[in-house]
Write a protein that holds these residues in place. Structure first.
Motif, mmCIF file in Angstrom:
data_model
loop_
_atom_site.group_PDB
_atom_site.id
_atom_site.type_symbol
_atom_site.label_atom_id
_atom_site.label_comp_id
_atom_site.label_asym_id
_atom_site.label_seq_id
_atom_site.Cartn_x
_atom_site.Cartn_y
_atom_site.Cartn_z
ATOM 1 N N GLU A 178 0.958 4.019 -3.102
ATOM 2 C CA GLU A 178 0.749 5.443 -2.855
ATOM 3 C C GLU A 178 1.943 6.265 -3.333
ATOM 4 O OE1 GLU A 178 0.277 8.426 0.949
ATOM 5 O OE2 GLU A 178 -0.519 6.391 1.130
ATOM 6 N N GLU A 185 1.921 6.603 -6.974
ATOM 7 C CA GLU A 185 0.651 7.133 -7.468
ATOM 8 C C GLU A 185 -0.107 6.112 -8.320
ATOM 9 O OE1 GLU A 185 1.618 10.849 -9.371
ATOM 10 O OE2 GLU A 185 2.175 11.778 -7.475
ATOM 11 N N GLU A 220 0.830 -1.203 0.000
ATOM 12 C CA GLU A 220 0.000 0.000 0.000
ATOM 13 C C GLU A 220 0.869 1.260 0.000
ATOM 14 O OE1 GLU A 220 -3.295 0.087 -0.549
ATOM 15 O OE2 GLU A 220 -3.142 -2.079 -0.764
ATOM 16 N N SER A 250 -3.193 3.149 -8.242
ATOM 17 C CA SER A 250 -4.423 2.854 -7.509
ATOM 18 C C SER A 250 -4.535 1.400 -7.084
ATOM 19 C CB SER A 250 -5.637 3.225 -8.363
ATOM 20 O OG SER A 250 -5.625 2.472 -9.564
ATOM 21 N N HIS A 251 -3.895 0.490 -7.834
ATOM 22 C CA HIS A 251 -4.108 -0.925 -7.575
ATOM 23 C C HIS A 251 -3.093 -1.770 -8.325
ATOM 24 C CE1 HIS A 251 -6.032 -0.236 -11.440
ATOM 25 N NE2 HIS A 251 -5.891 -1.535 -11.663
ATOM 26 N N THR A 309 -0.505 -2.510 -13.499
ATOM 27 C CA THR A 309 -1.625 -1.654 -13.123
ATOM 28 C C THR A 309 -2.219 -1.131 -14.419
ATOM 29 O OG1 THR A 309 -0.583 -1.008 -11.038
ATOM 30 C CG2 THR A 309 -2.307 0.445 -11.895
#
Length: 127
Positions: free
Chosen positions: A53, A56, A49, A58-59, A97
């Motif tokens: 972050e 940048e 996580e 999201s997943h 991603t």
């Protein structure tokens, strides 16, 4: 053991672990593989996580999301390294991603035991 055989043996477990990363079900990863080097599910969650972050992102995509690797040439998201001593093999799976490489690589090890194959999560390496 050939690379193809190693992929066939490991692919289902890798899929489950990658899908756990994608779904943020870190505590469920231990149903498929043990953590190495003193890691825990909580450590993995904080690390992943934080990296998402920081970068940048999201997943992490699920296992079966196609990778749009550029430039176009033969690219394999899953790589295997069969040990010469016959005790097992290691794998690298490039995480994505939105179908793009994100510089995260899931590193796992598969060792042969008397009871079958034992899977270990070694690291999620960041380039």
């Amino acid at each position: 053991m050939t690379d193809k055989e190693a992929i066939e043996i490991s692919e289902l477990i890798i899929k489950q672990v990658v899908d756990c990363l994608s779904e943020k079900r870190y505590d469920y990863m231990e149903h498929y593989a043990d953590f190495e080097n003193g890691w825990t599910a909580e450590d993995m969650e904080k690390f992943i996580e934080g990296c998402l972050e920081l970068n940048e992102l999201s997943h992490i995509d699920k296992y079966d999301v196609p990778c749009n690797f550029n430039p176009k040439y033969e690219y394999h998201q899953l790589k295997v390294y069969v040990y010469n001593n016959g005790k097992g093999f290691a794998t690298d799976y490039d995480l994505t991603t939105d179908s793009e490489i994100n510089d995260f690589t899931l590193q796992m090890e598969f060792l042969f035991t008397d009871k079958g194959i034992k899977a270990y999560i070694l690291d999620v390496h960041i380039l």
